[in-house]
Design a protein around this motif. Sequence first.
Motif, PDB file in Angstrom:
ATOM      1  N   CYS A  91      -1.329  -3.044  -3.107  1.00  0.00           N
ATOM      2  CA  CYS A  91      -2.745  -2.681  -3.292  1.00  0.00           C
ATOM      3  C   CYS A  91      -2.955  -1.211  -2.949  1.00  0.00           C
ATOM      4  CB  CYS A  91      -3.638  -3.553  -2.413  1.00  0.00           C
ATOM      5  SG  CYS A  91      -3.490  -5.300  -2.740  1.00  0.00           S
ATOM      6  N   ALA A  92      -2.434  -0.800  -1.799  1.00  0.00           N
ATOM      7  CA  ALA A  92      -2.657   0.571  -1.330  1.00  0.00           C
ATOM      8  C   ALA A  92      -1.867   1.593  -2.144  1.00  0.00           C
ATOM      9  CB  ALA A  92      -2.288   0.687   0.143  1.00  0.00           C
ATOM     10  N   THR A  93      -0.683   1.205  -2.635  1.00  0.00           N
ATOM     11  CA  THR A  93       0.155   2.177  -3.340  1.00  0.00           C
ATOM     12  C   THR A  93      -0.046   2.142  -4.860  1.00  0.00           C
ATOM     13  OG1 THR A  93       2.040   0.646  -3.500  1.00  0.00           O
ATOM     14  CG2 THR A  93       1.962   2.081  -1.562  1.00  0.00           C
ATOM     15  N   ALA A  94      -0.578   1.014  -5.388  1.00  0.00           N
ATOM     16  CA  ALA A  94      -0.668   0.897  -6.856  1.00  0.00           C
ATOM     17  C   ALA A  94      -1.913   0.158  -7.336  1.00  0.00           C
ATOM     18  CB  ALA A  94       0.589   0.187  -7.387  1.00  0.00           C
ATOM     19  N   GLY A  95      -2.906   0.002  -6.494  1.00  0.00           N
ATOM     20  CA  GLY A  95      -4.144  -0.660  -6.936  1.00  0.00           C
ATOM     21  C   GLY A  95      -4.142  -2.170  -6.815  1.00  0.00           C
ATOM     22  N   GLY A  96      -2.937  -2.770  -6.670  1.00  0.00           N
ATOM     23  CA  GLY A  96      -2.829  -4.214  -6.443  1.00  0.00           C
ATOM     24  C   GLY A  96      -3.135  -5.064  -7.659  1.00  0.00           C
ATOM     25  N   ILE A  97      -3.078  -6.367  -7.456  1.00  0.00           N
ATOM     26  CA  ILE A  97      -3.341  -7.321  -8.549  1.00  0.00           C
ATOM     27  C   ILE A  97      -4.768  -7.144  -9.066  1.00  0.00           C
ATOM     28  CG2 ILE A  97      -4.117  -9.230  -7.043  1.00  0.00           C
ATOM     29  CD1 ILE A  97      -1.708  -9.744  -9.944  1.00  0.00           C
ATOM     30  N   GLN A  98      -5.660  -6.680  -8.172  1.00  0.00           N
ATOM     31  CA  GLN A  98      -7.061  -6.491  -8.573  1.00  0.00           C
ATOM     32  C   GLN A  98      -7.220  -5.342  -9.584  1.00  0.00           C
ATOM     33  OE1 GLN A  98      -5.741  -6.308  -5.591  1.00  0.00           O
ATOM     34  NE2 GLN A  98      -6.632  -4.783  -4.236  1.00  0.00           N
ATOM     35  N   ALA A  99      -6.172  -4.538  -9.764  1.00  0.00           N
ATOM     36  CA  ALA A  99      -6.243  -3.458 -10.762  1.00  0.00           C
ATOM     37  C   ALA A  99      -6.138  -4.005 -12.188  1.00  0.00           C
ATOM     38  CB  ALA A  99      -5.150  -2.424 -10.511  1.00  0.00           C
ATOM     39  N   LEU A 100      -5.856  -5.290 -12.337  1.00  0.00           N
ATOM     40  CA  LEU A 100      -5.864  -5.867 -13.692  1.00  0.00           C
ATOM     41  C   LEU A 100      -7.239  -5.726 -14.322  1.00  0.00           C
ATOM     42  CD1 LEU A 100      -3.707  -9.084 -13.172  1.00  0.00           C
ATOM     43  CD2 LEU A 100      -3.059  -6.961 -14.301  1.00  0.00           C
ATOM     44  N   ARG A 101      -8.261  -5.616 -13.495  1.00  0.00           N
ATOM     45  CA  ARG A 101      -9.623  -5.412 -14.022  1.00  0.00           C
ATOM     46  C   ARG A 101      -9.794  -4.053 -14.690  1.00  0.00           C
ATOM     47  NH1 ARG A 101     -12.880  -4.687  -8.423  1.00  0.00           N
ATOM     48  NH2 ARG A 101     -13.831  -2.708  -8.939  1.00  0.00           N
ATOM     49  N   GLY A 211       8.711  -7.613 -10.405  1.00  0.00           N
ATOM     50  CA  GLY A 211       8.278  -6.253 -10.053  1.00  0.00           C
ATOM     51  C   GLY A 211       7.344  -6.124  -8.865  1.00  0.00           C
ATOM     52  N   CYS A 212       7.443  -7.033  -7.882  1.00  0.00           N
ATOM     53  CA  CYS A 212       6.431  -6.978  -6.814  1.00  0.00           C
ATOM     54  C   CYS A 212       6.631  -5.760  -5.900  1.00  0.00           C
ATOM     55  CB  CYS A 212       6.355  -8.279  -6.030  1.00  0.00           C
ATOM     56  SG  CYS A 212       7.676  -8.589  -4.878  1.00  0.00           S
ATOM     57  N   PHE A 213       7.810  -5.118  -5.933  1.00  0.00           N
ATOM     58  CA  PHE A 213       7.992  -3.905  -5.117  1.00  0.00           C
ATOM     59  C   PHE A 213       7.611  -2.632  -5.875  1.00  0.00           C
ATOM     60  CE2 PHE A 213       9.704  -4.161  -0.782  1.00  0.00           C
ATOM     61  CZ  PHE A 213       9.595  -5.529  -0.609  1.00  0.00           C
ATOM     62  N   GLY A 214       7.099  -2.777  -7.079  1.00  0.00           N
ATOM     63  CA  GLY A 214       6.623  -1.597  -7.798  1.00  0.00           C
ATOM     64  C   GLY A 214       7.755  -0.766  -8.364  1.00  0.00           C
ATOM     65  N   PRO A 215       7.402   0.320  -9.053  1.00  0.00           N
ATOM     66  CA  PRO A 215       8.432   1.105  -9.737  1.00  0.00           C
ATOM     67  C   PRO A 215       9.385   1.809  -8.781  1.00  0.00           C
ATOM     68  CG  PRO A 215       6.267   2.136  -9.926  1.00  0.00           C
ATOM     69  CD  PRO A 215       6.041   0.820  -9.269  1.00  0.00           C
ATOM     70  N   MET A 216      10.654   1.835  -9.154  1.00  0.00           N
ATOM     71  CA  MET A 216      11.638   2.636  -8.425  1.00  0.00           C
ATOM     72  C   MET A 216      11.355   4.114  -8.724  1.00  0.00           C
ATOM     73  SD  MET A 216      14.937   2.508 -10.934  1.00  0.00           S
ATOM     74  CE  MET A 216      15.777   3.744 -10.017  1.00  0.00           C
ATOM     75  N   GLU A 217      12.173   4.993  -8.128  1.00  0.00           N
ATOM     76  CA  GLU A 217      11.875   6.426  -8.219  1.00  0.00           C
ATOM     77  C   GLU A 217      11.871   6.949  -9.661  1.00  0.00           C
ATOM     78  OE1 GLU A 217      14.498   8.933  -5.920  1.00  0.00           O
ATOM     79  OE2 GLU A 217      12.719   9.894  -5.089  1.00  0.00           O
ATOM     80  N   PHE A 242       4.702  -5.889 -17.197  1.00  0.00           N
ATOM     81  CA  PHE A 242       4.412  -4.679 -16.417  1.00  0.00           C
ATOM     82  C   PHE A 242       3.058  -4.747 -15.716  1.00  0.00           C
ATOM     83  CE2 PHE A 242       7.759  -2.837 -19.178  1.00  0.00           C
ATOM     84  CZ  PHE A 242       8.551  -2.275 -18.186  1.00  0.00           C
ATOM     85  N   ARG A 243       2.184  -5.662 -16.171  1.00  0.00           N
ATOM     86  CA  ARG A 243       0.867  -5.783 -15.522  1.00  0.00           C
ATOM     87  C   ARG A 243       0.876  -6.937 -14.533  1.00  0.00           C
ATOM     88  NH1 ARG A 243      -3.213  -4.323 -20.509  1.00  0.00           N
ATOM     89  NH2 ARG A 243      -2.321  -2.242 -20.799  1.00  0.00           N
ATOM     90  N   GLY A 244       1.463  -6.663 -13.389  1.00  0.00           N
ATOM     91  CA  GLY A 244       1.458  -7.643 -12.316  1.00  0.00           C
ATOM     92  C   GLY A 244       0.816  -7.035 -11.091  1.00  0.00           C
ATOM     93  N   PHE A 245       1.487  -7.155  -9.969  1.00  0.00           N
ATOM     94  CA  PHE A 245       0.933  -6.661  -8.701  1.00  0.00           C
ATOM     95  C   PHE A 245       0.825  -5.139  -8.660  1.00  0.00           C
ATOM     96  CE2 PHE A 245       3.318 -10.540  -8.048  1.00  0.00           C
ATOM     97  CZ  PHE A 245       2.345 -11.350  -7.505  1.00  0.00           C
ATOM     98  N   ALA A 249       0.367   1.337 -11.057  1.00  0.00           N
ATOM     99  CA  ALA A 249       1.380   2.367 -10.778  1.00  0.00           C
ATOM    100  C   ALA A 249       1.657   3.062 -12.108  1.00  0.00           C
ATOM    101  CB  ALA A 249       2.653   1.716 -10.242  1.00  0.00           C
ATOM    102  N   TRP A 250       1.625   4.379 -12.155  1.00  0.00           N
ATOM    103  CA  TRP A 250       1.572   5.044 -13.461  1.00  0.00           C
ATOM    104  C   TRP A 250       2.759   4.691 -14.352  1.00  0.00           C
ATOM    105  CZ3 TRP A 250       5.189   8.353 -15.405  1.00  0.00           C
ATOM    106  CH2 TRP A 250       6.056   8.976 -14.499  1.00  0.00           C
ATOM    107  N   GLN A 251       3.930   4.465 -13.732  1.00  0.00           N
ATOM    108  CA  GLN A 251       5.094   4.163 -14.574  1.00  0.00           C
ATOM    109  C   GLN A 251       4.929   2.815 -15.283  1.00  0.00           C
ATOM    110  OE1 GLN A 251       5.096   4.833 -11.269  1.00  0.00           O
ATOM    111  NE2 GLN A 251       6.801   6.136 -10.678  1.00  0.00           N
ATOM    112  N   PHE A 252       4.432   1.807 -14.556  1.00  0.00           N
ATOM    113  CA  PHE A 252       4.230   0.481 -15.155  1.00  0.00           C
ATOM    114  C   PHE A 252       3.017   0.502 -16.086  1.00  0.00           C
ATOM    115  CE2 PHE A 252       6.483  -2.369 -11.748  1.00  0.00           C
ATOM    116  CZ  PHE A 252       7.678  -1.719 -12.011  1.00  0.00           C
ATOM    117  N   ARG A 253       2.007   1.262 -15.703  1.00  0.00           N
ATOM    118  CA  ARG A 253       0.793   1.362 -16.533  1.00  0.00           C
ATOM    119  C   ARG A 253       1.161   1.948 -17.902  1.00  0.00           C
ATOM    120  NH1 ARG A 253      -3.470   4.868 -13.657  1.00  0.00           N
ATOM    121  NH2 ARG A 253      -2.380   6.603 -14.537  1.00  0.00           N
TER     122      ARG A 253
END
Length: 262
Positions: A91-101, A211-217, A242-245, A249-253
């Motif tokens: 949530c704090a690093t990538a907007g979280g699941i709530q960013a699906l909105r 992908g729950c740990f978000g994008p790698m470097e 790519f639209r999960g937790f 995150a810009w790479q997944f977005r």
Amino acid sequence: MKSKTQAKPRLAVFKFASCDGCQLSLLDAEDELLALAGAVEIAYFPEASSRMLKGPYDIGLVEGSITTHHDAERIQQVRRQCRVLVTIGACATAGGIQALRNWQDVGEMARVVYATPSYLSTVKLSTPIAEHVPVDFELRGCPINKAQLLELLCALLAGRKPSIPTHSVCMECKRRGTVCVMVARGLPCLGPATQAGCGALCPAYARGCYGCFGPMETPNTASLSERYRSLGRASPDIVRAFRGFNAWAWQFRQASEEAEHP
Ligand code: SF4
Ligand code: SF4
């Protein structure tokens, strides 16, 4: 003269829009928590204690995303109070699941879900903390890995660089000797684009990483999307992958939007 207690670095833990799971990871540290409590003064941690001391703080841990005007102002105050600011969790690093909105009409969603949507005060997007204030370190995961959190806190207290991997989950599969589910079973797996930290948990149980740990470097999401297609997955499947937790995150977005509008 300062007492011994006052001389300890002061730790504060803040919550924004989130489920509290990352804060619970800190409480779940059990034995290590006692040692941590000996090394720092836990000055502000409403999830754990009713004793809430005023700032400034040496280390601030922030869980949750920004979803209201009030929180957009509060994070500015938090930043001013903390010498080092660390964001913890998806949530704090990538907007979280709530960013699906962020791809939907939030007003319409509020009308569908709530009996009295006029009580809600919200903004259109759920955004990571780093879109609002400078962040010193982002710790990924949904929830975070408690060993990584302790390593990060130890490193900050010792004044050294934290040893947190930035490579992919695939490396963890190789380390634990897990046969690749994508190669051997033809299952879609987000592991090649996802940051290590979970110990390659899902592939160890014969399922793909989601992908729950978000994008790698440096994820090669274009190549991974092509691999999904070669496994018979259509564009909507790739968008969903790519639209999960960590969807914002810009790479997944970017990967999800490229799949949506090829
Ligand atoms: S199972 Fe997934 S994470 Fe593991 S090596 Fe294969 S692609 Fe990578
Ligand atoms: S979804 Fe991926 S990153 Fe999350 S626990 Fe499973 S393997 Fe690990």
